[in-house]
Enzyme design. Structure first.
Site, PDB file in Angstrom:
ATOM      1  N   GLY A  27       0.750  -1.249  -0.387  1.00 11.69           N
ATOM      2  CA  GLY A  27      -0.123   0.078   0.152  1.00 11.69           C
ATOM      3  C   GLY A  27       0.727   1.129   0.100  1.00 11.69           C
ATOM      4  O   GLY A  27       1.808   1.467  -0.600  1.00 11.69           O
ATOM      5  N   ARG A  78       0.082  -4.824  12.696  1.00  9.74           N
ATOM      6  CA  ARG A  78      -0.680  -4.468  12.913  1.00  9.74           C
ATOM      7  C   ARG A  78      -0.260  -6.435  13.710  1.00  9.74           C
ATOM      8  O   ARG A  78       0.679  -7.289  12.902  1.00  9.74           O
ATOM      9  CB  ARG A  78      -2.111  -4.749  12.692  1.00  9.74           C
ATOM     10  CG  ARG A  78      -2.926  -3.734  12.663  1.00  9.74           C
ATOM     11  CD  ARG A  78      -3.288  -2.977  14.126  1.00  9.74           C
ATOM     12  NE  ARG A  78      -3.916  -1.507  14.107  1.00  9.74           N
ATOM     13  CZ  ARG A  78      -3.347  -0.833  13.801  1.00  9.74           C
ATOM     14  NH1 ARG A  78      -2.042  -0.350  12.951  1.00  9.74           N
ATOM     15  NH2 ARG A  78      -4.242   0.510  12.916  1.00  9.74           N
ATOM     16  N   GLU A 112      -2.375  -4.984  23.612  1.00  3.85           N
ATOM     17  CA  GLU A 112      -1.156  -4.195  24.157  1.00  3.85           C
ATOM     18  C   GLU A 112      -1.649  -3.125  25.327  1.00  3.85           C
ATOM     19  O   GLU A 112      -3.138  -3.413  24.781  1.00  3.85           O
ATOM     20  CB  GLU A 112      -0.768  -2.867  22.790  1.00  3.85           C
ATOM     21  CG  GLU A 112      -0.511  -3.519  21.377  1.00  3.85           C
ATOM     22  CD  GLU A 112      -0.043  -3.059  20.181  1.00  3.85           C
ATOM     23  OE1 GLU A 112      -0.445  -1.226  19.718  1.00  3.85           O
ATOM     24  OE2 GLU A 112       0.382  -3.321  18.774  1.00  3.85           O
ATOM     25  N   HIS A 161       3.733   0.976  19.676  1.00  7.42           N
ATOM     26  CA  HIS A 161       2.965   1.236  18.763  1.00  7.42           C
ATOM     27  C   HIS A 161       3.527   3.004  18.333  1.00  7.42           C
ATOM     28  O   HIS A 161       2.482   3.628  18.458  1.00  7.42           O
ATOM     29  CB  HIS A 161       1.612   1.077  19.286  1.00  7.42           C
ATOM     30  CG  HIS A 161       0.351   0.925  18.093  1.00  7.42           C
ATOM     31  ND1 HIS A 161      -0.362  -0.007  17.500  1.00  7.42           N
ATOM     32  CD2 HIS A 161       0.987   1.650  16.916  1.00  7.42           C
ATOM     33  CE1 HIS A 161      -0.604  -0.119  16.252  1.00  7.42           C
ATOM     34  NE2 HIS A 161      -0.357   0.097  16.153  1.00  7.42           N
TER      35      HIS A 161
END
Ligand code: GLV
Ligand code: GLV
Length: 334
Positions: free
Chosen positions: A157, A239, A268, A287
């Site tokens: 992407g 992810r 998380e 993250h």
């Protein structure tokens, strides 16, 4: 004039909050370090016309079914696996995300992880601080070369492509796999399409850039880790659940692969007693791939603008379910 109520699940950078306050009656969860508890989120959503959610807030059918006024869920993230998009679509709620603005910042961090894992930067820093540094040594903290090696991208992407562009400067060969072959980009980026299995077998560095979907959950499992080179470095800024973490632990411990740099985890926050944190060949970040001053500020502005657009009866710039926008007859700038 009474402004429509908007609930914001965490205080965002000022640019976003200021914009929201100009067009909505804003309520904000006021603890910065933790998300609103479920009961608070459900209660606030039940009164709100707009929600500005984070990837820590589960926006599911239960919540949507109890939020009769809700028109828009503006996610402060590019990923939106925290939202049940089908449920939102069924209920005529527009959902939006923050693509593009974080692409380059996230690609920068994927590279930071790749290089740090390859050259053992975190381990080396700890070594310096530990007092173990006695003298220059011929074989102290040896790592993997990055330049001239093969980079494999799983997912091409916007972010995957931005990672590929940076690889040109390191003289790397770049392979990619995606469910959609991007022949249009292959010449421009100097990249080659491969089946997933070949990307894993041939690459020295593998970086993951897929969304989390039922098809990508545990895409990187024990078998696929076994197919990688024993010198390979795995990087994940997508992810956590895209990797089977138990299998990765074994692979790193047994030398099936060489190192990993992770920004995202199956759960998380990562528990401090996670076995992963016992591994010297793993870098674990909390993250933070999009966490630059400028990018977080732009994401806030974008989420706020998406939210306000829908509340004002206009089409938002970044809908995830554009069918709803059409169905409601929302038009840009109208
Ligand atoms: C962060 O992970 C995002 O999806 O923006
Ligand atoms: C996210 O922006 C992606 O398309 O990779």
């Amino acid at each position: 004039m009474t402004l429509p109520r908007v609930y914001v699940c965490r205080r965002l950078p000022d640019r976003g909050m200021d914009l929201l306050r100009g067009g909505a009656d804003v309520r904000v969860w006021d603890q910065n370090e933790v998300p609103p508890p479920r009961d608070v989120l459900l209660r606030e959503a039940s009164q709100a016309f707009g929600l500005v959610s984070l990837l820590t807030d589960r926006i599911d059918d239960e919540l949507l079914s109890q939020a009769p006024k809700l028109r828009v869920v503006a996610n402060y993230a590019v990923g939106y696996d925290n939202i049940d998009v089908d449920a939102a679509t069924r209920r005529g709620v527009v959902a939006t995300n923050t693509p593009d603005v974080l692409t380059e910042t996230t690609a920068d961090l994927a590279w930071a992880l790749l290089m740090a894992a390859a050259r053992r930067v975190v381990e080396a820093d700890a070594f310096t601080r530990s007092g173990k540094w006695r003298s220059w040594q011929p074989e102290l903290l040896l790592g993997q070369d990055v330049h001239g090696r093969t980079l494999g991208l799983v997912g091409l992407g916007r972010i995957g492509a931005a990672v590929a562009r940076r690889a040109q400067g390191f003289g790397m060969r770049v392979l990619y796999h995606d469910v959609v072959r991007r022949e249009d980009l292959e010449g421009k980026l100097g990249i080659q399409f491969r089946p997933l299995e070949s990307v894993l077998v041939e690459s020295d560095f593998v970086s993951l850039h897929t969304p989390l979907t039922p098809q990508t959950r545990h895409l990187i499992n024990a078998d696929r880790l076994r197919s990688m080179k024993p010198t390979a470095v795995l990087v994940n800024t997508s992810r956590g659940p895209v990797i089977d973490e138990a299998a990765l632990y074994e692979a790193l411990k047994n030398g099936t692969i060489w190192a990993a740099g992770l920004d995202v985890f199956e759960r998380e926050p990562l528990a401090t007693d996670s076995p992963l944190l016992t591994l010297p060949n793993l870098i674990a970040l909390p993250h933070v791939a999009s966490a630059s001053f400028e990018t977080r500020s732009r994401m806030a502005e974008m989420a706020a603008a998406n939210c306000l657009a829908v509340l004002a009866g206009r089409a938002p710039a970044n809908p995830i379910n554009p069918g709803v926008v059409t169905r409601l007859g929302l038009r840009e700038g109208a």
